[in-house]
Design a protein around this motif. Structure first.
Motif, PDB file in Angstrom:
ATOM      1  N   ARG A 112       0.810  -1.218   0.000  1.00 27.50           N
ATOM      2  CA  ARG A 112       0.000   0.000   0.000  1.00 27.50           C
ATOM      3  C   ARG A 112       0.845   1.271   0.000  1.00 27.50           C
ATOM      4  O   ARG A 112       0.319   2.376  -0.165  1.00 27.50           O
ATOM      5  CB  ARG A 112      -0.919   0.037   1.230  1.00 27.50           C
ATOM      6  N   PHE A 113       2.145   1.138   0.196  1.00 25.47           N
ATOM      7  CA  PHE A 113       2.990   2.314   0.406  1.00 25.47           C
ATOM      8  C   PHE A 113       2.978   3.267  -0.793  1.00 25.47           C
ATOM      9  O   PHE A 113       2.870   4.479  -0.634  1.00 25.47           O
ATOM     10  CB  PHE A 113       4.421   1.869   0.716  1.00 25.47           C
ATOM     11  N   ASP A 114       3.090   2.729  -2.015  1.00 25.81           N
ATOM     12  CA  ASP A 114       3.111   3.588  -3.201  1.00 25.81           C
ATOM     13  C   ASP A 114       1.821   4.388  -3.327  1.00 25.81           C
ATOM     14  O   ASP A 114       1.853   5.591  -3.656  1.00 25.81           O
ATOM     15  CB  ASP A 114       3.340   2.751  -4.457  1.00 25.81           C
ATOM     16  N   ALA A 115       0.692   3.726  -3.080  1.00 28.25           N
ATOM     17  CA  ALA A 115      -0.587   4.428  -3.157  1.00 28.25           C
ATOM     18  C   ALA A 115      -0.688   5.504  -2.075  1.00 28.25           C
ATOM     19  O   ALA A 115      -1.210   6.602  -2.311  1.00 28.25           O
ATOM     20  CB  ALA A 115      -1.737   3.428  -3.012  1.00 28.25           C
ATOM     21  N   PHE A 116      -0.151   5.200  -0.890  1.00 31.65           N
ATOM     22  CA  PHE A 116      -0.169   6.170   0.204  1.00 31.65           C
ATOM     23  C   PHE A 116       0.680   7.397  -0.133  1.00 31.65           C
ATOM     24  O   PHE A 116       0.260   8.535   0.059  1.00 31.65           O
ATOM     25  CB  PHE A 116       0.332   5.514   1.493  1.00 31.65           C
ATOM     26  N   VAL A 117       1.884   7.156  -0.662  1.00 32.92           N
ATOM     27  CA  VAL A 117       2.770   8.265  -1.034  1.00 32.92           C
ATOM     28  C   VAL A 117       2.133   9.115  -2.127  1.00 32.92           C
ATOM     29  O   VAL A 117       2.195  10.351  -2.094  1.00 32.92           O
ATOM     30  CB  VAL A 117       4.144   7.730  -1.488  1.00 32.92           C
ATOM     31  N   PHE A 118       1.503   8.467  -3.100  1.00 34.18           N
ATOM     32  CA  PHE A 118       0.824   9.207  -4.166  1.00 34.18           C
ATOM     33  C   PHE A 118      -0.258  10.112  -3.574  1.00 34.18           C
ATOM     34  O   PHE A 118      -0.392  11.278  -3.973  1.00 34.18           O
ATOM     35  CB  PHE A 118       0.209   8.219  -5.172  1.00 34.18           C
ATOM     36  N   LYS A 119      -1.002   9.579  -2.633  1.00 32.75           N
ATOM     37  CA  LYS A 119      -2.071  10.371  -2.036  1.00 32.75           C
ATOM     38  C   LYS A 119      -1.531  11.516  -1.190  1.00 32.75           C
ATOM     39  O   LYS A 119      -2.114  12.600  -1.145  1.00 32.75           O
ATOM     40  CB  LYS A 119      -2.976   9.470  -1.181  1.00 32.75           C
ATOM     41  N   THR A 120      -0.399  11.300  -0.489  1.00 33.05           N
ATOM     42  CA  THR A 120       0.162  12.384   0.327  1.00 33.05           C
ATOM     43  C   THR A 120       0.545  13.594  -0.523  1.00 33.05           C
ATOM     44  O   THR A 120       0.478  14.734  -0.050  1.00 33.05           O
ATOM     45  CB  THR A 120       1.426  11.918   1.098  1.00 33.05           C
ATOM     46  N   HIS A 121       0.923  13.351  -1.788  1.00 34.46           N
ATOM     47  CA  HIS A 121       1.378  14.453  -2.635  1.00 34.46           C
ATOM     48  C   HIS A 121       0.273  15.023  -3.526  1.00 34.46           C
ATOM     49  O   HIS A 121       0.410  16.163  -4.005  1.00 34.46           O
ATOM     50  CB  HIS A 121       2.530  13.982  -3.520  1.00 34.46           C
ATOM     51  N   THR A 122      -0.783  14.254  -3.756  1.00 32.57           N
ATOM     52  CA  THR A 122      -1.808  14.712  -4.701  1.00 32.57           C
ATOM     53  C   THR A 122      -3.186  14.876  -4.076  1.00 32.57           C
ATOM     54  O   THR A 122      -4.003  15.647  -4.582  1.00 32.57           O
ATOM     55  CB  THR A 122      -1.931  13.736  -5.873  1.00 32.57           C
TER      56      THR A 122
END
Length: 511
Positions: free
Chosen positions: A493-503
């Motif tokens: 889930r980390f990649d999806a979480f990082v994407f959401k933190t920035h967008t």
């Protein structure tokens, strides 16, 4: 004279209560109660953040430290200027994009774990209560000076006002009280500085010369308050990373519509609060010169009344009409400031208890809007009573020191968890629990056995424990992660979480 003083105090209090009444009519949903509906502008939220940050510590504690200990006290104000750089660069956008109402929302978005959310609740409540204590102590000293009531009665009065604000008005009332309070504080600071500059013929350097003449050159050098060489470093570490871990600051980013507005609100805060903190050194030295350290200590041994006593002096002195009017105005504004801050802290704490603990852990999200608001208001009562009880124990301790100790707890427990959640793929629920517990226990224990609490009998030599307790918090998070083993689902889930933190969007979601 006393009647006029009380009238000024009651007028400012009545304005804030009117705001609460107005807000109560507009607070019906959980989003309105916790986050003012998420519709505030960046400027309005920036003023509210400034009102949050310019607390009793800034208004009373920092100037009091300068008046009694000289340039060491100025370090508190200087450190406050850079405190929000980390918030601006690392925290504001991810928190706004991944959370909804609380610090626990951010952690749960990454971990999807009840145990991780429980750890976030613990970190939120402990930090908020630690931050509340100095606000209550500052209010107690102020009302005792202004109205002549006992310290205990004054603290209880603050608790009642705080509970009313949050119980009926929620975040809408808290926000607008903070905005009004920020404007009043900045206006009072401008008037006070102009008056003290006029008293020295607009030659601020003469204040430094007067302080050196009266109290010796030690007031203008390091070592007046800090006795250990690591004290300044620990103070700056606490400010730089602790503010980013304060739950009541994080909740303010949910009151704006997007991450861009969250960043802009931090810039507004840095401009407003930075201007305020720049003058605390002048106020402190003016208090030492005109009022005198002996008088300041006699009024409150922690130095918390230096600024109100200076206002009284500049207005004409004790017993004069101008002195009483200026003293009453400053005390009333400071009281409103304290009420606004403790209301924000209470709201963040009740949100953690109601939204995180009750709704998401105990009831698994199966709660109606009406029931969630009702539980939040019940939690408000509990937190308010607990804050009053703790405030009664803090009489005579400088509120600036107490606030920084609270920020040290945030730097040691909440900040490591936030940072590792955003940047470490392997970080897991066991790491969250280990980081929060290690940071909380080490910072609280070291603070209690340090010079701020134990004075000359301190076991730990550094006033602020962050220089040791923050590494312990990171160590606890790292060890917890390793001992907890690999969690493939969490890492996936980390990649999806990082994407959401920035967008602010879920991976694959179209704008």
């Amino acid at each position: 004279m006393k009647v006029l003083t009380v009238i000024i105090f009651l007028v400012i209090l009545a304005v804030t209560m009117a705001i609460t009444w107005w807000a109560a009519r507009r607070t019906r949903t959980t989003s309105e109660f916790y986050a003012a509906g998420g519709n505030l502008s960046a400027r309005a939220n920036g003023f509210a953040l400034a009102g949050d940050w310019m607390s009793a510590a800034a208004f009373l504690g920092f100037s009091g430290l300068v008046s009694l200990y000289g340039m060491d006290g100025s370090l508190y104000a200087v450190a406050a200027l850079v405190a929000f750089l980390v918030v601006l660069m690392l925290v504001a956008e991810p928190v706004r994009n991944t959370g909804r109402f609380t610090f626990g929302d951010v952690i749960d978005e990454r971990m999807r774990s009840r145990h991780a959310r429980l750890a976030a609740v613990l970190g939120t409540v402990v930090v908020n209560l630690a931050y509340m204590v100095p606000q209550m102590a500052g209010a107690g000293a102020l009302i005792k000076l202004l109205l002549g009531v006992s310290y205990d009665v004054a603290v209880v009065l603050v608790g009642i006002g705080m509970i009313i604000y949050v119980l009926f008005g929620g975040m809408i009332a808290t926000t607008w009280v903070q905005i009004v309070k920020a404007v009043l504080l900045l206006a009072a600071a401008i008037v006070l500085v102009l008056m003290l500059l006029a008293a020295v013929h607009f030659d601020p350097l003469s204040l430094f010369a007067s302080v050196e003449h009266l109290y010796g050159p030690g007031m203008l050098t390091a070592g007046g308050y800090f006795k250990h060489p690591l004290d300044p470093l620990s103070l700056f570490l606490s400010f730089m990373f602790g503010v980013a871990g304060l739950p009541h600051i994080m909740t303010r980013f949910y009151t704006v519509p997007d991450a861009r507005a969250a960043r802009k609100s931090v810039l507004w805060l840095m401009f407003l609060a930075g201007s305020f903190f720049l003058v605390t050194t002048l106020i402190g030295f003016a208090s030492a010169t005109f009022v005198g350290q002996a008088t300041i200590r006699a009024a409150d041994k922690g130095g918390n009344l230096a600024l109100p006593l200076l206002a009284q002096y500049l207005g004409g002195g004790p017993g004069t009409f101008g002195g009483q009017i200026f003293l009453a105005s400053i005390c009333a504004i400071a009281f409103a400031a304290i009420l606004a801050v403790v209301a924000g802290l209470t709201l963040a704490s009740s949100g953690a208890i109601a939204h995180d603990l009750y709704v998401n852990v105990i009831r698994s999200g199966k709660v109606s809007e009406h029931e969630q608001v009702r539980v939040a208001r019940t939690a408000t009562l509990v937190v308010g009573v607990l804050a009053v009880l703790l405030g009664l124990l803090a009489q005579g301790i400088n509120v600036g020191v107490l606030v920084i100790l609270a920020i040290a707890v945030a730097a040691s427990s909440n900040f490591p968890v936030i940072l590792l959640s955003i940047f470490w793929r392997r970080f897991n629920t066991a790491g969250v629990i280990g980081g929060v517990l290690a940071g909380l226990v080490s910072s609280v224990v070291l603070a209690f056995i340090g010079p701020a609490i134990m004075k000359g009998h301190a076991i730990f030599p550094i006033v602020n424990p962050t220089v040791l307790s923050m590494p312990i918090g990171f160590l606890g998070a790292w060890l917890g992660t390793l001992l907890g083993g690999r969690d493939p689902e969490n890492e996936a889930r980390f990649d999806a979480f990082v994407f959401k933190t920035h967008t602010g969007f879920n991976l694959g979601e179209r704008r």
